[in-house]
Scaffold this motif. Structure first.
Motif, PDB file in Angstrom:
ATOM      1  N   ASN A 166       0.834  -1.191   0.000  1.00 26.99           N
ATOM      2  CA  ASN A 166       0.000   0.000   0.000  1.00 26.99           C
ATOM      3  C   ASN A 166       0.876   1.250   0.000  1.00 26.99           C
ATOM      4  OD1 ASN A 166      -2.406   1.443   0.064  1.00 26.99           O
ATOM      5  ND2 ASN A 166      -2.486   1.480   2.294  1.00 26.99           N
ATOM      6  N   ARG A 167       0.689   2.098  -1.000  1.00 30.40           N
ATOM      7  CA  ARG A 167       1.459   3.346  -1.138  1.00 30.40           C
ATOM      8  C   ARG A 167       2.959   3.069  -1.299  1.00 30.40           C
ATOM      9  NH1 ARG A 167      -1.515   4.034   3.512  1.00 30.40           N
ATOM     10  NH2 ARG A 167       0.397   4.211   4.751  1.00 30.40           N
ATOM     11  N   VAL A 168       3.287   1.957  -1.901  1.00 33.73           N
ATOM     12  CA  VAL A 168       4.690   1.570  -2.054  1.00 33.73           C
ATOM     13  C   VAL A 168       5.160   1.846  -3.473  1.00 33.73           C
ATOM     14  CG1 VAL A 168       6.317  -0.352  -1.993  1.00 33.73           C
ATOM     15  CG2 VAL A 168       4.520  -0.200  -0.278  1.00 33.73           C
ATOM     16  N   LYS A 169       6.348   2.411  -3.604  1.00 34.06           N
ATOM     17  CA  LYS A 169       6.953   2.612  -4.919  1.00 34.06           C
ATOM     18  C   LYS A 169       7.823   1.394  -5.240  1.00 34.06           C
ATOM     19  CE  LYS A 169       6.948   7.646  -4.813  1.00 34.06           C
ATOM     20  NZ  LYS A 169       6.087   7.744  -3.632  1.00 34.06           N
ATOM     21  N   ARG A 170       7.559   0.781  -6.386  1.00 37.71           N
ATOM     22  CA  ARG A 170       8.192  -0.483  -6.740  1.00 37.71           C
ATOM     23  C   ARG A 170       9.706  -0.376  -6.927  1.00 37.71           C
ATOM     24  NH1 ARG A 170       5.008  -4.694  -8.424  1.00 37.71           N
ATOM     25  NH2 ARG A 170       2.767  -4.301  -8.526  1.00 37.71           N
ATOM     26  N   ASN A 171      10.211   0.797  -7.251  1.00 39.92           N
ATOM     27  CA  ASN A 171      11.636   0.916  -7.553  1.00 39.92           C
ATOM     28  C   ASN A 171      12.491   1.225  -6.318  1.00 39.92           C
ATOM     29  OD1 ASN A 171      10.672   3.469  -7.162  1.00 39.92           O
ATOM     30  ND2 ASN A 171      11.710   4.399  -8.909  1.00 39.92           N
ATOM     31  N   THR A 172      11.892   1.171  -5.124  1.00 40.59           N
ATOM     32  CA  THR A 172      12.660   1.448  -3.911  1.00 40.59           C
ATOM     33  C   THR A 172      13.350   0.182  -3.413  1.00 40.59           C
ATOM     34  OG1 THR A 172      10.767   1.008  -2.472  1.00 40.59           O
ATOM     35  CG2 THR A 172      11.075   3.280  -3.239  1.00 40.59           C
ATOM     36  N   LEU A 173      14.450   0.387  -2.685  1.00 42.87           N
ATOM     37  CA  LEU A 173      15.207  -0.741  -2.137  1.00 42.87           C
ATOM     38  C   LEU A 173      14.377  -1.514  -1.120  1.00 42.87           C
ATOM     39  CD1 LEU A 173      17.870  -2.300  -1.893  1.00 42.87           C
ATOM     40  CD2 LEU A 173      18.608  -0.630  -0.174  1.00 42.87           C
ATOM     41  N   SER A 174      13.607  -0.805  -0.284  1.00 44.08           N
ATOM     42  CA  SER A 174      12.808  -1.484   0.739  1.00 44.08           C
ATOM     43  C   SER A 174      11.757  -2.391   0.109  1.00 44.08           C
ATOM     44  CB  SER A 174      12.126  -0.456   1.655  1.00 44.08           C
ATOM     45  OG  SER A 174      11.288   0.405   0.906  1.00 44.08           O
ATOM     46  N   PHE A 175      11.155  -1.942  -0.994  1.00 46.44           N
ATOM     47  CA  PHE A 175      10.169  -2.770  -1.694  1.00 46.44           C
ATOM     48  C   PHE A 175      10.829  -4.037  -2.232  1.00 46.44           C
ATOM     49  CE2 PHE A 175       8.230  -4.197  -5.638  1.00 46.44           C
ATOM     50  CZ  PHE A 175       6.887  -4.314  -5.289  1.00 46.44           C
TER      51      PHE A 175
END
Length: 270
Positions: A166-175
């Motif tokens: 939810n509200r996550v950007k796919r290109n982030t390291l945490s994702f």
């Protein structure tokens, strides 16, 4: 389910199948459980009868349902009375309720853990876990997943698990790290809901994002993926990972995800 044979041998009525019981849960608050619950209800209700069980003390989903007023289709609220509290959880699974609707969606409170988690797992068919983007939320979700996979009730009767970002950007390291962690546990990431004010506007109007005048194809595609996954999950048998393997995988995955191992939940014993 066997046919119910009436007094006249020539007349038979086929019993309505038990509702598919979907629980939306994460021990961490603020991850979007009610957003997922309300939008799941409106999407499912486009083609099926749906009931709501609101076990969150804030009763946000029940309030949302009241705001729907004349909006169709109608959704049945089976939520317990406020003064009955979380101990009333089993009421949402009674056979009568289960045959009145095709899907039963349960919104759960923050901080959900044993024994309340155990009671809900007894009767759930599918568990959806919303995850928010912050490192704190990811840490809390990893702990919840560990508690779940090692839970005696889950191991006795596994349910189908799926994660909704939810509200996550796919290109982030945490994702990417969280996706690898869940993949190692064979828990699918169904989709990632984009960060948009449309969800907030929809809730304020007692609607789902699919019922808004202005709709976006990307949002609709997200929910189509969720509905397709639920439809597939209904036909699959859930299988628990062997306990030793689960512990080892959780330890390795947690260390990679958080750079720190999560100790086993105190409530879980071999």
């Amino acid at each position: 389910m066997d046919d119910e044979i009436l007094s006249k041998p020539s007349v038979r009525v086929i019993s309505r199948p038990q509702a598919t019981r979907i629980m939306v849960a994460n021990a961490k608050g603020g991850v979007g459980k009610t957003t997922v619950t309300t939008n799941l209800i409106t999407h499912l209700s486009e083609q099926h009868s749906v009931g709501l069980i609101d076990l969150d003390p804030q009763h946000s989903a029940s309030y949302w349902l009241q705001m729907r007023d004349e909006i169709k289709p109608t959704v049945t609220n089976y939520s317990p009375k406020s003064n009955e509290g979380a101990n009333h959880t089993r009421s949402w699974m009674k056979h009568k309720v289960g045959r009145e609707v095709r899907y039963l969606v349960c919104d759960t409170p923050a901080g959900l853990q044993s024994p309340d988690l155990d009671r809900l797992l007894v009767d759930a068919d599918i568990l959806l876990i919303p995850v928010a983007p912050s490192q704190i939320d990811i840490h809390a979700t990893a702990g919840f997943v560990q508690q779940l996979l090692l839970n005696p009730q889950y191991r006795a009767k596994p349910v189908r698990l799926g994660v909704i970002m939810n509200r996550v950007k796919r290109n982030t390291l945490s994702f990417q790290k969280l996706t690898r962690f869940l993949s190692s546990l064979k828990i699918p990431v169904i989709t990632a809901l984009r960060d948009t004010q449309n969800y907030l506007k929809a809730v304020e109007e007692g609607r789902g994002i699919n019922e808004m005048t202005k709709r976006y194809d990307s949002d609709i595609a997200d929910w189509q993926r969720i509905l397709a996954w639920i439809n597939k999950a209904e036909r699959q048998q859930a299988v628990a990972m062997e306990r030793k393997q689960a512990r080892e995988t959780l330890a390795q995955g947690s260390e990679q995800l958080l750079s720190k191992n999560i100790p086993p939940a105190e409530a879980v014993k071999d």
